[in-house]
Design an enzyme around this catalytic site. Structure first.
Site, mmCIF file in Angstrom:
data_model
loop_
_atom_site.group_PDB
_atom_site.id
_atom_site.type_symbol
_atom_site.label_atom_id
_atom_site.label_comp_id
_atom_site.label_asym_id
_atom_site.label_seq_id
_atom_site.Cartn_x
_atom_site.Cartn_y
_atom_site.Cartn_z
ATOM 1 N N ASP A 23 45.586 29.263 -51.262
ATOM 2 C CA ASP A 23 45.356 27.932 -51.843
ATOM 3 C C ASP A 23 44.385 27.957 -53.019
ATOM 4 O OD1 ASP A 23 46.898 27.081 -49.783
ATOM 5 O OD2 ASP A 23 45.240 26.276 -48.590
HETATM 6 N N1 LIG Z 1 35.787 27.407 -46.578
HETATM 7 C C1 LIG Z 1 35.728 26.215 -46.022
HETATM 8 O O1 LIG Z 1 34.670 25.683 -45.806
HETATM 9 C C2 LIG Z 1 36.972 25.503 -45.608
HETATM 10 C C3 LIG Z 1 36.904 24.505 -44.647
HETATM 11 C C4 LIG Z 1 38.076 23.835 -44.293
HETATM 12 C C5 LIG Z 1 39.255 24.161 -44.917
HETATM 13 N N2 LIG Z 1 39.301 25.126 -45.861
HETATM 14 C C6 LIG Z 1 40.568 25.413 -46.542
HETATM 15 O O2 LIG Z 1 40.938 26.737 -46.337
HETATM 16 C C7 LIG Z 1 41.692 27.221 -47.454
HETATM 17 C C8 LIG Z 1 41.049 28.485 -47.918
HETATM 18 O O3 LIG Z 1 41.847 29.100 -48.888
HETATM 19 P P1 LIG Z 1 42.120 30.628 -48.888
HETATM 20 O O4 LIG Z 1 42.763 30.944 -50.159
HETATM 21 O O5 LIG Z 1 40.875 31.354 -48.509
HETATM 22 O O6 LIG Z 1 43.087 30.845 -47.646
HETATM 23 P P2 LIG Z 1 44.529 30.218 -47.418
HETATM 24 O O7 LIG Z 1 44.982 29.421 -48.555
HETATM 25 O O8 LIG Z 1 44.447 29.590 -46.076
HETATM 26 O O9 LIG Z 1 45.435 31.472 -47.406
HETATM 27 C C9 LIG Z 1 45.256 32.502 -46.496
HETATM 28 C C10 LIG Z 1 46.230 33.584 -46.878
HETATM 29 O O10 LIG Z 1 45.906 34.747 -46.182
HETATM 30 C C11 LIG Z 1 47.127 35.360 -45.717
HETATM 31 N N3 LIG Z 1 46.766 36.090 -44.513
HETATM 32 C C12 LIG Z 1 46.522 35.611 -43.289
HETATM 33 N N4 LIG Z 1 46.226 36.602 -42.443
HETATM 34 C C13 LIG Z 1 46.300 37.736 -43.155
HETATM 35 C C14 LIG Z 1 46.121 39.113 -42.827
HETATM 36 N N5 LIG Z 1 45.780 39.512 -41.602
HETATM 37 N N6 LIG Z 1 46.310 40.031 -43.816
HETATM 38 C C15 LIG Z 1 46.652 39.637 -45.053
HETATM 39 N N7 LIG Z 1 46.838 38.361 -45.399
HETATM 40 C C16 LIG Z 1 46.658 37.416 -44.458
HETATM 41 C C17 LIG Z 1 48.080 34.220 -45.501
HETATM 42 O O11 LIG Z 1 49.426 34.601 -45.826
HETATM 43 P P3 LIG Z 1 50.318 35.368 -44.764
HETATM 44 O O12 LIG Z 1 50.402 34.460 -43.574
HETATM 45 O O13 LIG Z 1 51.614 35.573 -45.480
HETATM 46 O O14 LIG Z 1 49.638 36.633 -44.489
HETATM 47 C C18 LIG Z 1 47.636 33.217 -46.561
HETATM 48 O O15 LIG Z 1 48.372 33.332 -47.739
HETATM 49 C C19 LIG Z 1 41.651 26.145 -48.520
HETATM 50 O O16 LIG Z 1 42.818 25.402 -48.519
HETATM 51 C C20 LIG Z 1 40.476 25.291 -48.041
HETATM 52 O O17 LIG Z 1 40.622 23.959 -48.463
HETATM 53 C C21 LIG Z 1 38.193 25.809 -46.204
#
Ligand SMILES: NC(=O)c1ccc[n+]([C@@H]2O[C@H](COP(=O)([O-])OP(=O)(O)OC[C@H]3O[C@@H](n4cnc5c(N)ncnc54)[C@H](OP(=O)(O)O)[C@@H]3O)[C@@H](O)[C@H]2O)c1
Ligand SMILES: NC(=O)c1ccc[n+]([C@@H]2O[C@H](COP(=O)([O-])OP(=O)(O)OC[C@H]3O[C@@H](n4cnc5c(N)ncnc54)[C@H](OP(=O)(O)O)[C@@H]3O)[C@@H](O)[C@H]2O)c1
Lengths: 93, 486, 486, 93
Positions: free
Chosen positions: B410
């Site tokens: 994301d």
């Molecule tokens: N940091 C905070 O405080 C917080 C709080 C609440 C919400 N969020 C939300 O969390 C999201 C964070 O974004 P992000 O880019 O870090 O993560 P993300 O958008 O949730 O993407 C995670 C990615 O990691 C891949 N993945 C999962 N397990 C994996 C593994 N074992 N090996 C390799 N790839 C793996 C997934 O694809 P596959 O399944 O294809 O592997 C996915 O594409 C944002 O949308 C944010 O709004 C963050």
């Protein structure tokens, strides 16, 4: 202290909280969560008062239970924060 | 000023003098807590800050012990010792990836402790100096006590649910009760009404009903919220635990508690705000629940056309990066899940040895907790001056040769800038698509991130998809780099 | 919380209720003052901030008038009206370049008002509620009153000297009395000793001697400081006037005064600190005095070798800039003295019409007052988003075609980066020497800046010196641009 | 309010002052000087009390003089700040 004095202290403390939290670097937001956790256990003060007081044994045991819970938090919170912060290192040059 | 203070304390009688000194000590404790948070403004001063926090707590505890006669010192000190042992063992043993659960667990304890203290104060108001001689509790104190117990109970039961969801003991899926809004509003109204009624009637049933309803509303409020939204909830509960402490501080006229309450309350509220803003969602919509059903469900993927994309291997990645001048690593939630941070650091070290300039770019909400990536990278010994915040590094992507995205999704999605219909529209984004080459590590083309949307960067000409577990992929690249080096 | 407040106020009697409400009102006033300063965090919110300040003051004044029976309302309101007329006329008529003097003049009034209030409280302590029935003033109040009058008197006499020096009514040169350190320390010791003695003996002579000595020390402290250092002094006195207000707030138990005092005290101290840091001098060395004898004396120039430099005319400058793609304007003290801001804006407008990209770079201590350049450029209608702080623009000099330095000198001197013996070594600097061409407007090759040192940039190959008065030169360039355009 | 309450308020206010002043943008440091000048005239509260009180005529006249001086500052300070701030404009687009 009368109510209005305490209330003034509270309002000013809210301003301080607002500013000081915004001044925390985003890289340390996880330790921020754990250290605020630790300091919010300052309610141990209330727990100690309850456990020290004579009079109501139920009240005393509630106090002692609260002392245990708050100290888990205090020691655990500060220790885990310390552990995390110790990991943040500068590049060696 | 401290001079005149001394005088005024000295002039008064002995009891008052002790009281004055206690008040000063609590103020000092409060100031130390401010300095503790202030220290977190930079990693360099952070450990000193934590020490300030410990010192402040020690001052508060010792002052309380000195100004109150202990009926049984052994019990009290024993209770502290038991708590200390449990706390320290937990802090030592916990894995860094489990921090969200730990924080939720700790919050539940603060909440329960607040409930216990408020209940003790209700049962023995004289000991807290909040009742007249007839045993009638003061009006103001009743309100403060009612608020304290309500907030404490909500913090407790809410944190328990948050803990169970984060720890996987309970499905992360939102549990939607029928009529839940009606039930919630009714319960809330009941709590407020009873706290008001409590000012006229201090019967135990009023007090205990408030307590019970508050425990209930805590459960009810958190159950419909999806597991992935738990970080916002944990922050919100953090804020609540602060306000609970402040309410107790009003009851006890204790400056340290009031200052702490305000600090913690502000901290939780601001962190929730930062998360919601960076996710471009309103706080209300998070709390209303039902979004972000499960982290890795991929259910929300929507209509997926089959677009062409370029696969790549660990060897390709190793070759491309070792030839590059500048590499920017973008870690995300997947890196945390896979515990890939150590392998990643090793990979970066090998690249640096070959003369590549390596930096890390961290999005404010990468991962599932504020500062999540930073603490994991720090754990893997990545120096914090190689790790950059979004605004400090975002314009460097245009000049970099390789953007290595590992487990992030994301936070790199350009739809946030262009597609008004996207759920992440308006969220600030790391501009990886501007890099000459983008390497994307994830497990499958189908898997989506938290927001459940597809990412156009996967299908761009300069992108190479490295499908596989993040840790495995990083290890393989390390091997390839080592092999290639000889 | 305000709910329980209402209750507690309602529960108490009428007199107490009025007192509680007054205390709330003063707290609100204090909060409004905080919001006033908070508004200054950006120009967009600054006017709303100023309104908060006005509202806070109105609340404080009205609350005081309502809670005290006025012996003679006409006199009091008349006094306010007189002050209002004088103040508004002064504010309307003052030239922007005279702001340092105006601030100094206003400070002297705050100081004198504090002295008058403290004296009134001493003569009629009953009215302030700071004496027992026998007319003995409370010990704490005596200390607060002593501190208040001492700080007020120092603020007054110091500000008067600062005003006279800044306004040119008195030579800017430091006036060094023989044995001044001994005299100063003696006077200070006298004041402190008498304030301590005042707690045991409230005779008028003690009080008035403290007052007199404080007036004296204010004169003595500021007289040896050079005119150019006055801005630091004015800020320091600003800080003092805050602490004086806080001391009176302790006496009157008035939250608004205490909050204001702390805000103003912090503001003055931080501005002094910022100035000293940006000048790379210690606060002590400024206060010890004797440096920076006169702004434009050029006395400190030191050994001047005859190095070759390139002269240029307004026509050359107009040609060079109209051909450029990026021009960065660096204004300094000379622009303020020459009142060249309007001509400069006109010049920039003409360049922009020809497609040149024009920005302004402001050094934190350009000019003679914090924010001096910003307010002058704003006066000339330069939009504030074309004006950049040092850290935001400094790396753009390397890409810019022309750096147009007008009346600035020290803030562009690369000796600060390289020459450890230079008095400005260590001060952050605008990197004009990295621009392809540097145009330097000043009146003569001999004239130096505040720090009295030569500037290597004058003698660089890419530098062209435009000797002349800043306003005249800017006007001439405007003429040349207009001529060339047709 | 007792001394310790006032002292606590003062300490917290110092923290607020520290943070709020650092949050002021350098471009507005000159208006900061003039507005702090205006608000420091809140000592007019003391001046009003003195001038309202019966008892000592000298004290009353001192109070009135202080009222005049403080209001010069209040009105002058806010007006000149307003005048300056009105000059800060964004680029028209
Ligand atoms: N940091 C905070 O405080 C917080 C709080 C609440 C919400 N969020 C939300 O969390 C999201 C964070 O974004 P992000 O880019 O870090 O993560 P993300 O958008 O949730 O993407 C995670 C990615 O990691 C891949 N993945 C999962 N397990 C994996 C593994 N074992 N090996 C390799 N790839 C793996 C997934 O694809 P596959 O399944 O294809 O592997 C996915 O594409 C944002 O949308 C944010 O709004 C963050
Ligand atoms: N801003 C603050 O808060 C503050 C406070 C205290 C001290 N200071 C100090 O003030 C200095 C400010 O640096 P700066 O670069 O702005 O100024 P500067 O170094 O003092 O240089 C001013 C320059 O303007 C020229 N000049 C004077 N009158 C002129 C006129 N009518 N037309 C054209 N040129 C004229 C002078 O040369 P000629 O005589 O040859 O014309 C001189 O080179 C720093 O050293 C700083 O530390 C600043």
């Amino acid at each position: 202290m009368d109510f209005i004095a305490i209330f003034s202290i509270f309002i000013l403390a809210c301003f301080v909280g607002y500013f000081v939290v915004w001044s925390v670097t985003p890289a340390l937001h996880t330790p921020l969560m754990s250290v605020t956790n630790a300091i919010s256990s300052v309610i141990i003060v209330g727990a100690l008062i309850a456990s020290a007081a004579a009079g109501s044994p139920v009240s005393k045991w509630l106090g002692l239970a609260a002392v245990v819970m708050a100290s888990v938090n205090i020691f655990g919170g500060f220790a885990v924060t310390e552990r995390m912060l110790a990991m943040y290192k500068k590049k060696e040059r | 000023m401290s001079f005149s203070l001394l005088l005024s304390a000295g002039a008064a009688g002995d009891a008052t003098s002790a009281q004055t000194w206690a008040a000063v000590a609590y103020l000092v404790a409060g100031v130390f807590f401010i300095l503790a948070l202030r220290g977190l403004s930079s990693p360099a001063s952070s450990r000193r800050g934590n020490r300030f926090g410990m010192a402040g707590m020690a001052i508060a505890v010792v002052t309380t012990l000195l100004t109150h006669e202990l009926a049984n010192p052994v019990e009290v000190l024993g209770a502290i010792a038991i708590g200390a042992v449990i706390g320290i063992v937990m802090a030592r043993k916990i894995a860094m990836t489990a921090m969200p659960q730990l924080v939720a667990a700790f919050h539940s304890l603060v909440g329960l402790a607040a409930v216990a203290v408020a209940a003790a104060a209700f049962l023995n108001p004289g000991a807290f100096g909040i009742a007249d001689e007839a045993g009638q509790i003061f009006t103001v104190s009743r309100i403060e006590m009612g608020l304290g117990i309500a907030i404490g109970a909500i913090t407790f039961s809410g944190s328990v649910i948050a803990f169970l969801k984060l720890n996987g003991n309970m499905s992360g899926a939102p549990i939607m009760l029928p009529l839940r809004h009606v039930i919630n509003l009714g319960t809330l109204a009941g709590i407020i009404g009873l706290v008001a009624y409590f000012t006229t009637d201090q019967s135990p049933w009023v007090f205990w009903t408030v307590t019970g309803l508050s425990f209930l509303i805590g459960f009810l409020l958190i159950i419909p919220i999806g597991g992935a939204d738990m970080p916002v909830v944990v922050s919100m509960l953090n804020s609540y635990s602060g306000w609970a402490a402040a309410a107790m501080g009003f009851t006890l006229h204790n400056t340290a508690m009031i200052i702490t309450g305000a600090l913690v309350g502000a901290s939780g509220a601001i962190l929730s705000y930062i998360m919601c803003r960076a996710m471009n969602r309103s706080f209300i919509s998070v709390i209303a629940g039902g979004f972000g059903a499960d982290d890795s469900s991929g259910a929300g993927g929507g209509a997926k056309e089959q677009r062409p994309w370029k696969p790549g291997s660990a060897d390709d990645a190793a070759f491309l990066m070792s030839q590059a001048e500048n590499v920017i690593i973008v870690p995300g939630y997947g890196m945390a899940v896979a515990q890939a941070q150590h392998a990643l650091r090793e990979m970066a070290d090998l690249l640096k040895k070959e003369g590549v300039n390596v930096k890390y770019a961290i999005h404010p909400v990468a991962g599932r907790m504020p500062g999540h990536m930073n603490v994991l990278l720090a754990e893997a010994n990545v120096p914090y001056d190689e790790v950059f915040e979004l605004e400090d590094i975002n314009n460097e992507f245009a000049q970099c040769d390789v953007a290595f995205v590992i487990g992030a999704n994301d936070v790199t999605n350009p739809a946030a800038k262009t597609d008004k219909t996207s759920p992440i529209y308006g969220m600030p984004i790391l501009d990886v698509e501007k890099a000459k080459t983008v390497l994307f590590v994830k497990r499958s083309m189908g898997g989506v991130g938290y927001a459940g949307v597809d990412n156009d960067v996967f299908y761009m000409d300069q992108t190479m998809m490295l499908l596989g577990d993040a840790k495995k992929m990083a290890d393989d690249i390390v091997k390839a780099l080592n092999g290639g080096g000889h």
